[in-house]
Design a protein around this motif. Structure first.
Motif, short mmCIF file in Angstrom:
data_model
loop_
_atom_site.label_atom_id
_atom_site.label_comp_id
_atom_site.label_asym_id
_atom_site.label_seq_id
_atom_site.Cartn_x
_atom_site.Cartn_y
_atom_site.Cartn_z
N PRO A 69 -114.79 -64.74 84.05
CA PRO A 69 -115.99 -65.16 84.12
C PRO A 69 -116.57 -65.24 85.54
CG PRO A 69 -114.19 -66.43 83.03
CD PRO A 69 -113.86 -65.36 83.79
N PRO A 70 -117.77 -65.64 85.60
CA PRO A 70 -118.42 -65.75 87.11
C PRO A 70 -118.03 -66.85 87.84
CG PRO A 70 -120.00 -65.60 85.41
CD PRO A 70 -118.90 -65.62 84.76
N ARG A 71 -117.68 -68.05 87.29
CA ARG A 71 -117.16 -69.06 88.23
C ARG A 71 -115.65 -68.79 88.69
NH1 ARG A 71 -116.43 -74.11 84.04
NH2 ARG A 71 -115.38 -73.38 82.57
N MET A 72 -114.86 -67.92 87.96
CA MET A 72 -113.54 -67.52 88.41
C MET A 72 -113.72 -66.68 89.52
SD MET A 72 -110.57 -65.45 86.11
CE MET A 72 -110.46 -66.66 85.05
N LYS A 73 -114.68 -65.75 89.56
CA LYS A 73 -114.85 -64.78 90.63
C LYS A 73 -115.51 -65.60 91.56
CE LYS A 73 -117.64 -60.73 91.89
NZ LYS A 73 -118.84 -59.68 91.33
N ASN A 87 -99.90 -50.50 86.53
CA ASN A 87 -99.65 -51.72 86.61
C ASN A 87 -99.69 -52.54 87.85
OD1 ASN A 87 -98.78 -52.13 83.83
ND2 ASN A 87 -96.71 -51.33 84.19
N ARG A 88 -100.27 -51.97 88.79
CA ARG A 88 -100.39 -52.51 90.13
C ARG A 88 -101.30 -53.57 90.21
NH1 ARG A 88 -99.59 -47.32 94.43
NH2 ARG A 88 -97.38 -47.00 93.96
N PRO A 89 -102.28 -53.62 89.88
CA PRO A 89 -102.99 -54.80 89.98
C PRO A 89 -102.59 -56.06 89.44
CG PRO A 89 -104.46 -52.94 89.34
CD PRO A 89 -103.24 -52.41 89.34
N ALA A 142 -104.11 -59.98 96.20
CA ALA A 142 -103.99 -60.58 94.54
C ALA A 142 -105.53 -61.05 94.11
CB ALA A 142 -103.12 -61.45 94.53
N VAL A 143 -106.20 -61.62 95.22
CA VAL A 143 -107.56 -62.14 94.80
C VAL A 143 -108.53 -61.19 94.69
CG1 VAL A 143 -109.59 -63.64 95.81
CG2 VAL A 143 -107.22 -64.40 96.12
N GLU A 144 -108.31 -60.13 95.44
CA GLU A 144 -109.13 -59.02 95.22
C GLU A 144 -109.16 -58.52 93.63
OE1 GLU A 144 -108.12 -56.07 98.03
OE2 GLU A 144 -109.15 -57.11 99.79
N THR A 145 -107.94 -58.35 93.12
CA THR A 145 -107.88 -57.85 91.67
C THR A 145 -108.72 -58.59 90.69
OG1 THR A 145 -105.92 -59.13 91.25
CG2 THR A 145 -105.40 -57.24 92.12
N ILE A 146 -109.01 -60.04 91.13
CA ILE A 146 -109.84 -60.87 90.18
C ILE A 146 -111.34 -60.60 90.51
CG2 ILE A 146 -110.48 -63.39 89.76
CD1 ILE A 146 -107.69 -64.19 90.66
N VAL A 147 -111.71 -60.58 91.75
CA VAL A 147 -113.00 -60.50 92.40
C VAL A 147 -113.50 -59.15 92.05
CG1 VAL A 147 -114.72 -60.00 94.30
CG2 VAL A 147 -112.73 -61.87 94.28
N HIS A 148 -112.63 -57.95 91.89
CA HIS A 148 -113.27 -56.83 91.57
C HIS A 148 -112.73 -56.14 90.49
CE1 HIS A 148 -115.00 -56.65 95.64
NE2 HIS A 148 -113.42 -56.81 96.05
N GLY A 149 -112.58 -57.06 89.21
CA GLY A 149 -112.26 -56.68 88.09
C GLY A 149 -110.92 -55.58 87.46
N GLU A 150 -110.13 -55.61 88.55
CA GLU A 150 -109.04 -54.82 88.35
C GLU A 150 -108.07 -55.21 87.30
OE1 GLU A 150 -107.13 -53.36 92.08
OE2 GLU A 150 -108.96 -54.66 93.05
#
Length: 325
Positions: free
Chosen positions: A114-118, A172-174, A100-108
């Motif tokens: 935002p940078p601080r969210m990443k 819809n998977r991400p 789930a975190v990877e979907t945030i980090v890698h722009g999925e």
């Protein structure tokens, strides 16, 4: 003459912490904890007054047959549950939450990150890896102490979550992965808080408290990201989100029937009593009651994000028995 424009009011101080894990370097257990998560030398003595896992959280322990079996059986069943919970946690952190975190980090996800969210997502990813490490370390020690040989057993919850992803369309998977992480992190913080109020074996208590300290921050972060994401979703994505959230919540409050049967039979509980115990825990009403009592933090996050401003969502969750109609 036009008066000069006043400076805009400063943003609330709390805004600077939005989409972050706060002072992660000074608070994350992976950065600051000195616990080694080793079983204490006096573990057998501790078990005279402490437990591996709180019996109050395992209602089947109140069954007359188990009560009559005595403390040894009680401790074995709580050890079974704790090892299964820790093995589940190891899988959950690696294969579900960090995905789930990877979907945030890698722009999925369908939103700008935002940078601080990443940055916070990468910190959270690190936390979860550490949680998997100490969960596995402690589970292995308890399993060795009790002579458990058949582990890890694949938890039903992990199987159900993987099946949910498999039947979700690729586009819809991400979003589905993110929703799994969101529900998981908002539920587990409440679970850990309740468990940590009990008197447990010291190393178990240390581990759970370190985990809770991190998960409180993770829960807040996922709530904020969900709110941010919800505002960007189109109608089709919002409809998918509402239905998928209900499916995920149901998964989190389903009893792992196969595992529980094995655990009970392993301490000599007769098949007739096993059937009675498991049958009482796996009814639709029992599942709904567990969800109602455990999903409060998730519902609060949904309410805060404006999710229930949509009448369709209110009706959907009311029909599922999660909110008042």
């Amino acid at each position: 003459m036009t008066a000069p424009l006043a400076d805009p009011p400063p943003a609330p101080e709390s805004w600077s912490q939005r989409f972050t894990l706060g002072d992660w370097n000074s608070h994350a257990s992976v950065r600051t904890s000195h616990h080694e998560y080793l079983l204490p030398p006096d573990v057998q003595q501790q078990l005279q007054t402490r437990f591996w896992f709180p019996p109050a959280f395992l209602p089947y322990l109140a069954h007359p047959v188990i009560q009559a079996a005595g403390a040894t059986v009680m401790h074995r069943l709580t050890a079974n549950h704790l090892v299964h919970f820790l093995d589940y946690t190891t899988l959950l952190e690696h294969r579900i939450v960090n995905r789930a975190v990877e979907t945030i980090v890698h722009g999925e996800l369908p939103a700008y990150v935002p940078p601080r969210m990443k940055t916070a997502a990468l910190q959270l990813y690190t936390d979860e890896g550490y949680h998997a490490l100490f969960s596995d370390r402690l589970a292995s020690q308890i399993a060795d102490l009790h002579g458990f040989t058949e582990r890890p057993v694949m938890p039903l919850r992990i199987t159900r979550m993987n099946a949910l992803i498999a039947r979700t369309t690729e586009s819809n998977r991400p979003l589905a992965w993110f929703l799994l992480g969101f529900v998981s992190e908002t539920i587990i913080a409440r679970e850990l808080l309740e468990v940590c109020r009990e008197t447990l074996v010291t190393s178990v208590n240390d581990m759970l408290r370190d985990h809770l300290s991190d998960e409180a921050r993770h829960s807040r972060y996922f709530c904020e990201v969900f709110h941010y994401l919800w505002l960007t979703l189109n109608n089709r994505q919002r409809t998918f989100t509402a239905r998928t959230l209900l499916d995920i919540i149901a998964i989190f409050f389903e009893v792992d029937e196969h595992w529980l049967r094995q655990s009970l039979r392993g301490v000599g509980v007769a098949d007739m009593d096993v059937a009675q115990i498991v049958g009482g825990l796996t009814t639709a009403q029992a599942n709904r009651q567990r969800a109602q009592s455990g999903v409060g933090a998730t519902l609060h996050a949904l309410e805060k994000a404006g999710f229930f401003a949509l009448e369709h969502n209110r009706k959907l969750f009311a029909k599922a028995g999660l909110i008042d109609g």
